[in-house]
Enzyme design. Sequence first.
Site, mmCIF file in Angstrom:
data_model
loop_
_atom_site.group_PDB
_atom_site.id
_atom_site.type_symbol
_atom_site.label_atom_id
_atom_site.label_comp_id
_atom_site.label_asym_id
_atom_site.label_seq_id
_atom_site.Cartn_x
_atom_site.Cartn_y
_atom_site.Cartn_z
ATOM 1 N N LYS A 160 0.805 -1.230 0.000
ATOM 2 C CA LYS A 160 0.000 0.000 0.000
ATOM 3 C C LYS A 160 0.843 1.288 0.000
ATOM 4 C CE LYS A 160 -4.400 -1.453 2.001
ATOM 5 N NZ LYS A 160 -5.345 -1.290 3.106
ATOM 6 N N ASP A 185 -10.192 3.534 2.129
ATOM 7 C CA ASP A 185 -10.417 2.908 3.451
ATOM 8 C C ASP A 185 -11.116 3.850 4.440
ATOM 9 O OD1 ASP A 185 -9.470 0.345 3.003
ATOM 10 O OD2 ASP A 185 -7.421 0.810 3.623
HETATM 11 N N1 NAP Z 1 -12.710 -3.919 7.148
HETATM 12 C C1 NAP Z 1 -11.905 -3.434 6.210
HETATM 13 O O1 NAP Z 1 -12.342 -2.967 5.154
HETATM 14 C C2 NAP Z 1 -10.424 -3.369 6.437
HETATM 15 C C3 NAP Z 1 -9.616 -2.551 5.613
HETATM 16 C C4 NAP Z 1 -8.239 -2.521 5.849
HETATM 17 C C5 NAP Z 1 -7.704 -3.296 6.870
HETATM 18 N N2 NAP Z 1 -8.518 -4.096 7.626
HETATM 19 C C6 NAP Z 1 -7.963 -4.910 8.714
HETATM 20 O O2 NAP Z 1 -7.365 -4.036 9.644
HETATM 21 C C7 NAP Z 1 -6.261 -4.646 10.286
HETATM 22 C C8 NAP Z 1 -5.058 -3.715 10.211
HETATM 23 O O3 NAP Z 1 -4.666 -3.557 8.857
HETATM 24 P P1 NAP Z 1 -3.494 -2.549 8.428
HETATM 25 O O4 NAP Z 1 -3.421 -2.622 6.964
HETATM 26 O O5 NAP Z 1 -3.651 -1.242 9.090
HETATM 27 O O6 NAP Z 1 -2.218 -3.303 9.059
HETATM 28 P P2 NAP Z 1 -0.802 -2.656 9.450
HETATM 29 O O7 NAP Z 1 -0.509 -1.455 8.654
HETATM 30 O O8 NAP Z 1 0.158 -3.804 9.448
HETATM 31 O O9 NAP Z 1 -1.022 -2.180 10.982
HETATM 32 C C9 NAP Z 1 -1.208 -3.123 12.001
HETATM 33 C C10 NAP Z 1 -1.626 -2.426 13.289
HETATM 34 O O10 NAP Z 1 -1.958 -3.443 14.246
HETATM 35 C C11 NAP Z 1 -1.143 -3.270 15.419
HETATM 36 N N3 NAP Z 1 -0.865 -4.584 16.004
HETATM 37 C C12 NAP Z 1 -0.502 -5.708 15.359
HETATM 38 N N4 NAP Z 1 -0.355 -6.718 16.239
HETATM 39 C C13 NAP Z 1 -0.617 -6.209 17.485
HETATM 40 C C14 NAP Z 1 -0.643 -6.757 18.795
HETATM 41 N N5 NAP Z 1 -0.363 -8.036 19.013
HETATM 42 N N6 NAP Z 1 -0.975 -5.946 19.824
HETATM 43 C C15 NAP Z 1 -1.281 -4.634 19.599
HETATM 44 N N7 NAP Z 1 -1.270 -4.054 18.371
HETATM 45 C C16 NAP Z 1 -0.947 -4.835 17.327
HETATM 46 C C17 NAP Z 1 0.095 -2.571 14.918
HETATM 47 O O11 NAP Z 1 0.735 -1.933 15.999
HETATM 48 P P3 NAP Z 1 2.314 -1.575 15.932
HETATM 49 O O12 NAP Z 1 2.391 -0.238 15.247
HETATM 50 O O13 NAP Z 1 2.727 -1.546 17.356
HETATM 51 O O14 NAP Z 1 2.987 -2.690 15.156
HETATM 52 C C18 NAP Z 1 -0.531 -1.570 13.922
HETATM 53 O O15 NAP Z 1 -1.116 -0.483 14.601
HETATM 54 C C19 NAP Z 1 -6.083 -5.996 9.579
HETATM 55 O O16 NAP Z 1 -6.693 -7.000 10.362
HETATM 56 C C20 NAP Z 1 -6.830 -5.838 8.276
HETATM 57 O O17 NAP Z 1 -7.362 -7.060 7.777
HETATM 58 C C21 NAP Z 1 -9.855 -4.129 7.435
#
Ligand code: NAP
Length: 284
Positions: free
Chosen positions: A70, A106
């Site tokens: 992304k 998003d």
């Molecule tokens: N519904 C929808 O349309 C939609 C759209 C996009 C994404 N999503 C979902 O949203 C989630 C995040 O996506 P993303 O693209 O933002 O991912 P990303 O950029 O990898 O960000 C991950 C986030 O989760 C946190 N995190 C991961 N493991 C953790 C843990 N064990 N404890 C606390 N915090 C933790 C990370 O914190 P750190 O900064 O500390 O690593 C960061 O804030 C995913 O599950 C994805 O499938 C859903």
Amino acid sequence: MSTRAGDIYGVIGDPIEHSLSPQMHNAAFKKLGLNCIYLPFRVKPRYLKSAIMGMRALNIRGFNVTTPHKTAVVKFLCELDEAAQEVGAVNTIDNDEGRLVGYNTDGLGALKALQEKNEDPSGKSVVLIGAGGAARAIAFTLARRARSILILNRTQHRAVKLAEDIERKLGKKILARPLARDSLLQSLHDADILINATSVGMYPRIEQTVATRKVLHSGIVVFDIVYNPVKTLLLREAEAAGAKTITGVGMLVHQGAEAFKIWTNRSPPAEVMRRALMEELSGR
Ligand SMILES: NC(=O)c1ccc[n+]([C@@H]2O[C@H](COP(=O)([O-])OP(=O)(O)OC[C@H]3O[C@@H](n4cnc5c(N)ncnc54)[C@H](OP(=O)(O)O)[C@@H]3O)[C@@H](O)[C@H]2O)c1
């Protein structure tokens, strides 16, 4: 640009097998009688540039972009819309006769997911957990509407960086703190909406949650953007605390519907897209 017969669309990511976007978009094409196809493409990071050049060469009309591309994809595009510029990440590319334009749908997807449940964030106090790609998009969209936003993240400096980016670009003060039980308990006391924008609780680690019923209460709306499983442990804990809950499916539908609109200039059949998603999710 209008969609012609035989146009090809897709999603690029690595891994990509889990993506639900093909089912959602192909159902929408079918519903509108458009002879188009949407395919998943597994693209390893080292081939990202080639994939984008290939998009132009093969006249693939649109891509969705997912983890881990992304942010990295931005440098290969000709132009970005305002949301993609602010967030610094793209989830949709439109190939307008070789001019590749990046969008980020998003934030709007999340906003629409709240609005369709009658929870417009305007004037509300929001606690947002996460500072990754999805959280950034949501934070920028909601910062224009909410009364206040507090960002909590495991890695505090990412929350602080997001708050600073918003303040610099939108001139709105945003608070940022580390994610901890105390900060949650304190901040949720007066909050209207809690959003989990981390991957905590996502399959296969479905036994994890960012908050339990002990810190939640019936006066708060809990929105979990994780959509697999649909009912996460966080949402079950929120229900047990008497809170209203919103699943991640609405955001997934609306971010996809916005991409569909960008590509086809047609009104997206959101309910058909939602049904296709739910069918796929319930089969998993
Ligand atoms: N519904 C929808 O349309 C939609 C759209 C996009 C994404 N999503 C979902 O949203 C989630 C995040 O996506 P993303 O693209 O933002 O991912 P990303 O950029 O990898 O960000 C991950 C986030 O989760 C946190 N995190 C991961 N493991 C953790 C843990 N064990 N404890 C606390 N915090 C933790 C990370 O914190 P750190 O900064 O500390 O690593 C960061 O804030 C995913 O599950 C994805 O499938 C859903």
